[in-house]
Every structure is written in C-alpha cells, then in structure tokens.
Enzyme design. Structure first.
Site, PDB file in Angstrom:
ATOM      1  N   LYS A 150      31.017  43.667  45.947  1.00 56.27           N
ATOM      2  CA  LYS A 150      31.932  42.666  46.513  1.00 56.27           C
ATOM      3  C   LYS A 150      31.127  41.830  47.509  1.00 56.27           C
ATOM      4  CE  LYS A 150      36.112  40.984  46.954  1.00 56.27           C
ATOM      5  NZ  LYS A 150      36.735  40.188  45.879  1.00 56.27           N
ATOM      6  N   ASP A 205      34.765  55.221  42.223  1.00 49.94           N
ATOM      7  CA  ASP A 205      35.883  56.155  42.138  1.00 49.94           C
ATOM      8  C   ASP A 205      37.070  55.481  41.443  1.00 49.94           C
ATOM      9  OD1 ASP A 205      37.301  58.453  42.527  1.00 49.94           O
ATOM     10  OD2 ASP A 205      37.601  58.204  44.675  1.00 49.94           O
ATOM     11  N   ASP A 226      38.512  55.980  37.327  1.00 50.03           N
ATOM     12  CA  ASP A 226      39.878  56.400  36.992  1.00 50.03           C
ATOM     13  C   ASP A 226      40.535  55.372  36.063  1.00 50.03           C
ATOM     14  OD1 ASP A 226      39.645  58.658  38.619  1.00 50.03           O
ATOM     15  OD2 ASP A 226      41.676  58.448  39.408  1.00 50.03           O
ATOM     16  N   TYR A 230      33.246  57.423  52.186  1.00 49.26           N
ATOM     17  CA  TYR A 230      33.680  58.810  52.019  1.00 49.26           C
ATOM     18  C   TYR A 230      33.270  59.755  53.143  1.00 49.26           C
ATOM     19  CZ  TYR A 230      35.876  57.606  47.710  1.00 49.26           C
ATOM     20  OH  TYR A 230      36.726  57.038  46.807  1.00 49.26           O
ATOM     21  N   ASP A 284      36.561  43.294  41.615  1.00 49.25           N
ATOM     22  CA  ASP A 284      37.916  42.938  41.165  1.00 49.25           C
ATOM     23  C   ASP A 284      37.888  42.387  39.749  1.00 49.25           C
ATOM     24  OD1 ASP A 284      36.422  41.017  42.459  1.00 49.25           O
ATOM     25  OD2 ASP A 284      38.112  39.928  43.292  1.00 49.25           O
TER      26      ASP A 284
END
Ligand code: ATP
Length: 340
Positions: free
Chosen positions: A169, A229, A233, A122, A205
C-alpha cells in the site's frame, strides 16, 4: 528418520491433524512422530499455553505439524503460534490456494501467497494517548523485507513458477511499504536476468478485487504480514472455504506446517471439519523434507477424491464427514501404491 513434532491444539485441530497423520502413515515415510500439547489443554494442565518443554520439543524436531488454537478471552494471552513463529524465527508463511474443482470454486485460482510472518502489526504493540487516541505500532525492517523477498523468488524457482507480484500500500504508506516495494525490485532485477522470473506490483486493495475477478494475473505473491493474512483467507474462500487451505511457516532452521483455518469451535468434535487443509499441509511438510513423490501422491489423491461429488466434504455441500473423506484419500493413495 525425520523427527516430527505434532501439536494437535484445540477445537477441530485434533480431528484434522488425525486425518493428516492417517495419510502420512499410509505413505510409509521414515518419520518418528512425537506429540505435545499446546493451547487450552496445556493451560489447564500446567498453567501455560506454551510450556518450555513443548517449545523445546518443537525446536528439536525436523518439522512441526500443527492443528489449530482457540483464542481465549484471557487479556494476558499471547498466541503460542505467534510465540513459536518468533522463537523459531519462522519468517516466511507460504499459503498456496488452488482451485481443486471449478464446480465449487468461485475463481479458478492457482496462486502461492508468501507472507512476511514476524513483523508488521502482529507484535500487537498498542498504547493509549492522553487524548484517548490509540496508537498501534507497525514495524518493518530492511532485513525483514529483504529476506522475505529473497525467499519468495527462491521458492518461485524451486516450484517452477514464473512470476512474483509484490503486494503493498505504498501510495499511502510511503516510507514503510515503499521501502518494501523498492527492495522487491532490487531483487527482481537479478532474478529476471539470471532466472527469467517476471515481476510486477499491485496495491493490496486492487489485489483483493483481482483475486476474485482476474486471478490469472497472479502466480506467486509476496506481501507483508497483515495483507497476507487477509488475502490468503480470501483466496481460500474463493477456492472452496477455509478448510481447503494449507500453509507452511518456514525459517532457516525450523519449519511448521498447519491448515490456515482456526480452531472452529462451532464445528469441533462433530466429524464435519474439512481436513483437506491439514492433509495438504502434511504434503507441504513432505515436500520440505524432500519426499517430493509422496507429496505428489497426496495431491493426486485429493484431486481424485474431489473429482467425484459423492466424496465431497460437507462444507461444500457434500455428504462426507472428516473420517470418511480421510478414508477416501487413503484409499486412493493405497491404489496408487499398489500399481507402482
Ligand atoms: P479461532 O478463534 O480459533 O480463529 P474461528 O472460528 O474464529 O476460530 P476459524 O476457525 O478460522 O475461525 O473459522 C471460521 C469458520 O469457518 C468456522 O466457524 C467454521 O464454520 C468454518 N471453518 C473453519 N475451518 C473449517 C474446516 N476445516 N472445515 C469446515 N469449516 C471450517
């Protein structure tokens, strides 16, 4: 008296923030409210999306209640929300997602996502190489990872939760994400021994799939900026939509509370925005300030309102607009207060 800096922002921000303020008012909490403008209106008035005055007011408050911001096309634009997260060092983004009624949830989720808020992708530091390829920098520090992991375990204990899952990950990002995973287990050993908090880890994932198919796997999640993030959502969508999800941005000195949705310009000023995320963000703020019983009253009132289809908001097929829904929540709180 606690000083609250209110920043309604753009789009649906002012409407949903008004709803949260209506609910705070009827709870009779000793708050002194100051409003300031950040975002498009501030830019039109002063040429800055975030003025020094607004940042100063926010930094002097005991808590900040935030609406939402529209991202303009301006290439020099830096999000005031990101600037506040960096300037006030709001390193922990807490995003609970709880199914309020199985009739409109896609998954019976009850998870708290703790997202690292100041590092990762970010910083948006990007550069073009001579051969036309674009490199985007992603920064992760040992201190940054340690403090978000520690925050997540402490938050888990304070909320009487039982397990923290580290989402990463590390099978691909074997240096950065593996450092995060290792630091997580470094802390987990102590919390398992002293507090009986369980821990595990998942690839990001797989987590996206399990949130939908086997949500009971998760209690508290701690993860990096971008993963958090996206997963939050998804979690909001599984529990009814973006309008439902609250969040807190917490640092050691400051705290900012906001619904996770953006400014939704397509539905602004139409009295159809769902204010639940904003009202629940106000509940998180009360919780943070130590008014646990009032925060619980908001949760109880919201649960009661959503138990009756006639009081559902329009985003889930109900008939209530922003103001009417807020009135129902206020009404439930006033009934609770009357019998106390
Ligand atoms: P921004 O650029 O500010 O992030 P956006 O429209 O791209 O805005 P969001 O505001 O997060 O992104 O919302 C995406 C869509 O979700 C909106 O267009 C709107 O239809 C829906 N939505 C978001 N918030 C709400 C809400 N509070 N109530 C109902 N629907 C919402």
């Amino acid at each position: 008296m606690h000083k609250i800096c209110v920043i309604p922002g753009d789009g649906v921000g002012p409407e949903v923030t008004d709803s949260a303020l209506t609910i705070l008012e009827c709870l009779d909490v000793p708050l002194s409210i100051e409003k300031t403008q950040v975002g498009l209106e501030s830019y039109e008035r002063s040429g800055a999306y975030l003025t020094d005055g607004a940042l100063e007011m926010a930094s002097e408050a005991d808590a900040i209640l935030f609406g939402s911001l529209t991202t303009p096309r301006d290439p020099n634009y830096v999000s005031p929300l990101l600037l506040m997260r960096w300037n006030l060092d709001l390193y922990a983004n807490v995003r609970p997602a709880r199914c309020l009624n199985p009739e409109f949830c896609l998954s019976p989720l009850d998870v708290i996502i703790v997202r690292e808020n100041t590092e990762g992708l970010y910083g948006a530091v990007e550069r073009e190489l001579d051969d036309g390829k674009i490199v985007t920098e992603r920064t992760l520090s040992e201190d940054g990872c340690k403090r978000i992991v520690e925050f997540a375990f402490k938050y888990t204990i304070a909320r009487k939760r039982k397990k923290v899952s580290c989402i990463h990950k590390a099978n691909v990002l074997r240096t950065s994400d593996e450092m995060f995973r290792k630091l997580f287990y470094g802390s987990a050993v102590n919390y398992a021994f002293y507090e009986k908090i369980k821990s595990d880890d998942y690839l990001v994932d797989a987590t996206a799939m399990y949130l939908a198919k086997e949500p009971e796997r998760f209690d508290v999640i701690v993860t990096l900026n971008l993963y958090g993030d996206i997963l939050s959502d998804e979690a909001a969508g599984l529990t009814g939509g973006l309008g439902f999800a609250p969040s807190a941005n917490i640092g050691d000195e400051h705290a900012l509370f906001e619904p996770i949705h953006g400014s939704a310009p397509d539905i602004a000023n139409m009295d159809i925005a769902n204010p639940t995320g904003s009202i629940l963000s106000a509940a998180m703020m009360l919780d943070h300030l130590g008014f646990l019983d009032r925060a619980q009253m908001i949760h109880d009132a919201i649960n009661l309102v959503y138990s009756d289809k006639n009081r559902w908001t329009k985003d889930i097929g109900g008939r209530c607009g922003t103001e009417e829904f807020t009135w129902h929540v206020k009404n439930e709180i006033e009934k609770m207060a009357a019998v106390r």
